[in-house]
Design a protein around this motif. Structure first.
Motif, mmCIF file in Angstrom:
data_model
loop_
_atom_site.group_PDB
_atom_site.id
_atom_site.type_symbol
_atom_site.label_atom_id
_atom_site.label_comp_id
_atom_site.label_asym_id
_atom_site.label_seq_id
_atom_site.Cartn_x
_atom_site.Cartn_y
_atom_site.Cartn_z
ATOM 1 N N ALA A 179 -14.669 13.460 73.294
ATOM 2 C CA ALA A 179 -14.701 12.219 72.372
ATOM 3 C C ALA A 179 -14.153 10.851 73.013
ATOM 4 C CB ALA A 179 -13.842 12.638 71.341
ATOM 5 N N ASP A 180 -13.404 11.225 74.146
ATOM 6 C CA ASP A 180 -12.836 9.780 74.721
ATOM 7 C C ASP A 180 -13.726 8.983 75.275
ATOM 8 O OD1 ASP A 180 -10.213 8.591 75.702
ATOM 9 O OD2 ASP A 180 -11.341 8.584 77.486
ATOM 10 N N GLY A 181 -14.957 9.729 76.055
ATOM 11 C CA GLY A 181 -15.864 8.885 76.643
ATOM 12 C C GLY A 181 -15.490 8.159 77.841
ATOM 13 N N SER A 182 -14.122 8.192 78.277
ATOM 14 C CA SER A 182 -13.850 7.443 79.520
ATOM 15 C C SER A 182 -14.187 7.924 80.880
ATOM 16 C CB SER A 182 -12.261 7.176 79.344
ATOM 17 O OG SER A 182 -11.661 8.284 80.097
ATOM 18 N N PRO A 183 -14.327 7.172 81.717
ATOM 19 C CA PRO A 183 -14.743 7.521 83.099
ATOM 20 C C PRO A 183 -13.787 8.696 83.774
ATOM 21 C CG PRO A 183 -13.834 5.297 83.386
ATOM 22 C CD PRO A 183 -13.759 5.782 81.870
ATOM 23 N N TYR A 184 -12.439 8.809 83.245
ATOM 24 C CA TYR A 184 -11.659 9.806 83.861
ATOM 25 C C TYR A 184 -11.803 11.018 83.578
ATOM 26 C CZ TYR A 184 -8.639 5.581 84.348
ATOM 27 O OH TYR A 184 -8.386 4.344 84.945
ATOM 28 N N GLU A 185 -11.506 11.981 84.608
ATOM 29 C CA GLU A 185 -11.532 13.358 84.365
ATOM 30 C C GLU A 185 -10.135 13.886 84.164
ATOM 31 O OE1 GLU A 185 -13.626 15.166 87.577
ATOM 32 O OE2 GLU A 185 -15.558 14.112 87.216
ATOM 33 N N PHE A 186 -9.737 14.181 83.083
ATOM 34 C CA PHE A 186 -8.271 14.686 82.727
ATOM 35 C C PHE A 186 -8.085 16.177 83.543
ATOM 36 C CE2 PHE A 186 -9.792 11.559 79.415
ATOM 37 C CZ PHE A 186 -8.880 10.582 79.564
ATOM 38 N N ASP A 187 -6.996 15.954 84.110
ATOM 39 C CA ASP A 187 -6.648 17.369 84.586
ATOM 40 C C ASP A 187 -5.102 17.629 84.105
ATOM 41 O OD1 ASP A 187 -5.575 19.273 86.276
ATOM 42 O OD2 ASP A 187 -5.043 18.305 88.197
ATOM 43 N N GLY A 203 -5.239 7.907 86.951
ATOM 44 C CA GLY A 203 -6.211 8.673 87.378
ATOM 45 C C GLY A 203 -6.477 9.875 86.614
ATOM 46 N N GLY A 204 -5.782 10.273 85.806
ATOM 47 C CA GLY A 204 -5.932 11.380 84.752
ATOM 48 C C GLY A 204 -5.211 12.698 84.787
ATOM 49 N N ARG A 205 -4.186 12.560 85.472
ATOM 50 C CA ARG A 205 -3.332 13.788 85.582
ATOM 51 C C ARG A 205 -2.303 13.717 84.380
ATOM 52 N NH1 ARG A 205 -1.671 16.097 91.551
ATOM 53 N NH2 ARG A 205 -1.604 17.831 90.021
ATOM 54 N N VAL A 206 -2.126 15.128 83.720
ATOM 55 C CA VAL A 206 -1.258 15.072 82.520
ATOM 56 C C VAL A 206 -0.319 16.299 82.656
ATOM 57 C CG1 VAL A 206 -0.932 15.412 80.064
ATOM 58 C CG2 VAL A 206 -2.615 13.777 80.928
ATOM 59 N N PHE A 207 0.980 16.105 82.788
ATOM 60 C CA PHE A 207 1.797 17.560 82.819
ATOM 61 C C PHE A 207 2.562 17.521 81.506
ATOM 62 C CE2 PHE A 207 1.236 15.852 87.120
ATOM 63 C CZ PHE A 207 1.136 17.113 87.682
ATOM 64 N N GLY A 231 -4.070 8.371 76.402
ATOM 65 C CA GLY A 231 -4.041 7.110 75.821
ATOM 66 C C GLY A 231 -3.433 6.247 77.173
ATOM 67 N N HIS A 232 -2.348 6.551 77.554
ATOM 68 C CA HIS A 232 -1.676 5.993 78.713
ATOM 69 C C HIS A 232 -2.764 5.556 80.022
ATOM 70 C CE1 HIS A 232 2.359 5.361 77.316
ATOM 71 N NE2 HIS A 232 2.510 6.448 77.122
ATOM 72 N N ILE A 233 -3.423 6.813 80.205
ATOM 73 C CA ILE A 233 -4.428 6.804 81.210
ATOM 74 C C ILE A 233 -5.506 6.141 81.258
ATOM 75 C CG2 ILE A 233 -6.108 8.342 82.680
ATOM 76 C CD1 ILE A 233 -4.035 10.770 82.267
ATOM 77 N N THR A 234 -5.979 6.027 80.002
ATOM 78 C CA THR A 234 -7.313 5.196 79.690
ATOM 79 C C THR A 234 -7.124 3.737 79.680
ATOM 80 O OG1 THR A 234 -7.308 5.694 77.542
ATOM 81 C CG2 THR A 234 -8.555 6.961 78.395
ATOM 82 N N SER A 282 3.113 1.902 72.071
ATOM 83 C CA SER A 282 2.502 1.674 70.681
ATOM 84 C C SER A 282 1.101 1.673 70.816
ATOM 85 C CB SER A 282 2.746 0.079 69.827
ATOM 86 O OG SER A 282 4.297 0.453 69.863
ATOM 87 N N GLU A 283 0.438 1.010 71.825
ATOM 88 C CA GLU A 283 -0.820 1.204 72.276
ATOM 89 C C GLU A 283 -1.416 2.513 72.401
ATOM 90 O OE1 GLU A 283 -3.858 -1.686 74.638
ATOM 91 O OE2 GLU A 283 -2.139 -0.838 76.050
ATOM 92 N N ALA A 284 -0.735 3.526 73.192
ATOM 93 C CA ALA A 284 -0.895 4.632 73.263
ATOM 94 C C ALA A 284 -0.925 5.665 72.076
ATOM 95 C CB ALA A 284 -0.005 5.440 74.400
ATOM 96 N N ASP A 285 -0.089 5.507 71.288
ATOM 97 C CA ASP A 285 -0.009 5.892 69.933
ATOM 98 C C ASP A 285 -1.242 5.499 69.176
ATOM 99 O OD1 ASP A 285 2.434 6.978 70.264
ATOM 100 O OD2 ASP A 285 3.603 5.484 69.380
ATOM 101 N N ASP A 286 -1.602 4.242 69.145
ATOM 102 C CA ASP A 286 -2.764 3.831 68.545
ATOM 103 C C ASP A 286 -4.136 4.522 69.096
ATOM 104 O OD1 ASP A 286 -1.493 2.351 66.552
ATOM 105 O OD2 ASP A 286 -1.741 0.425 67.872
#
Length: 361
Positions: A179-187, A203-207, A231-234, A282-286
């Motif tokens: 649904a995000d449609g961003s160019p990032y590949e989330f890991d 770059g797409g890494r989440v822990f 959201g922080h990543i995109t 706040s931007e990441a929350d939105d």
């Protein structure tokens, strides 16, 4: 045959292994006491993570081992790589083109800084940074950041990989990523630690720490936190922080492919000490609310998570302040008030139980 020394991360655990690397006819052979068996990487599958011609130590990867990284320092390897794996060096860039890029980038940054001010200028410049460089930087410092977080509760930074839990997590990430449609590949990985936290790197890494899965009452809360970190990543909040911290010299280094060890180290130091602004949070929350709605998932988990956090801690625990200066939990508990929450549950009961048990061996 010369054995070169290096360090190896298999992409499945947070730790690194000291290894020996030998060059054969068709590829690299990687051996070490921490490896159950030798690892073979064909020359034609090697990929550059860093600019290996100008950086020491440098890292390479392998197409058939997408998350693994091999770190090497001996410059004698470069001669063999130029013969057997020329793709590691990329196409040559003429001096005239390099100078033109530098002039354009400098003018753009200066103009944006004057016209918009530094925060908006950093947004403009971050958009010019290649995603491949964001990924490479995060790969280099991810282990150190995870260890720093895990040390807060005396845990070892083990990556949880229970198969059923990993599949459930992958299904959740896929829903959001599509649904995000961003160019990032989330890991996204879960760390076996008591800390109630999650964090994202450029770059797409989440822990996500096990403590957050234990604190969450349902999968909607986890999906909301995950959407927030995405959201922080995109929005490139981490990259923008690096741009603001290092300025024009950093931009030139990235665009010209001259990423020496000094620039990498300075960027990594900013990541280790990074604190997002309240506007970024706040931007990441939105962004999280928007992404949950696009995914057709419940949005109420974002507010319920922070509501209970406010009740239990008054505000975010001090450990959560390491990478972020969050708005108050009380305020964030009201984020989805008035929104029609007609979405579906993020995971089935079976998948939710599997995700909660992802750290069980």
């Amino acid at each position: 045959m010369i054995d070169y020394q290096g360090s190896f991360n298999d992409g499945r655990s947070a730790g690194r292994q000291e290894v020996s690397v030998s060059l054969g006819t068709d590829g690299l052979s990687i051996t070490g006491a921490g490896l159950t068996e030798p690892v073979f990487w064909p020359y034609n599958e090697l990929v550059a993570v860093d600019n290996i011609a100008s950086q020491a130590p440098f890292r390479i990867g392998c197409a058939s081992w997408p998350d693994a990284r091999l770190t090497l320092e001996d410059q004698r390897l470069l001669a063999d790589f130029r013969v057997h794996a020329p793709q590691l060096f990329g196409p040559p860039v003429s001096k005239r083109l390099r100078n033109a890029v530098a002039a354009i980038a400098g003018a753009g940054l200066l103009g944006a800084s004057i016209w918009f001010g530094l925060p908006l200028a950093s947004r403009f410049v971050a958009s010019m940074i290649p995603i491949s460089w964001e990924v490479a930087l995060s790969d280099q410092f991810a282990d150190e950041i995870v260890e720093q977080f895990a040390s807060m509760t005396g845990d070892s930074p083990r990556v949880c990989n229970n198969e059923e839990g990993a599949l459930a997590l992958d299904r959740l990430v896929t829903q959001l990523a599509e649904a995000d449609g961003s160019p990032y590949e989330f890991d996204v990985k879960v760390i076996d630690g008591k800390l109630n936290n999650a964090f994202a790197l450029p770059g797409g890494r989440v822990f996500i720490f096990r403590g957050l899965l234990e604190f969450a009452e349902n999968p909607d809360e986890v999906s909301a936190v995950l959407a927030h970190e995405m959201g922080h990543i995109t929005h490139q909040h981490g990259t923008r922080a690096i741009v603001q911290g290092l300025g024009v010299s950093f931009v030139f280094s990235v665009l010209l492919g001259d990423m020496g060890g000094g620039v990498i180290a300075a960027a990594g130091e900013i990541l280790l000490r990074m604190s997002y602004s309240r506007d970024a949070e706040s931007e990441a929350d939105d962004s999280a609310i928007d992404l949950l709605q696009k995914s057709g998932l419940h949005v109420g988990g974002l507010s319920s998570f922070f509501k209970r956090l406010a009740q239990e801690d008054g505000d975010l625990p001090s450990a959560l302040q390491l990478l972020s200066t969050h708005p108050s939990s009380e305020k964030r508990a009201q984020l989805t008030n008035g929104l029609e929450d007609v979405g579906r549950v993020a995971l089935s009961d079976t998948d939710w139980k599997a995700l909660q048990d992802i750290c069980k061996q």
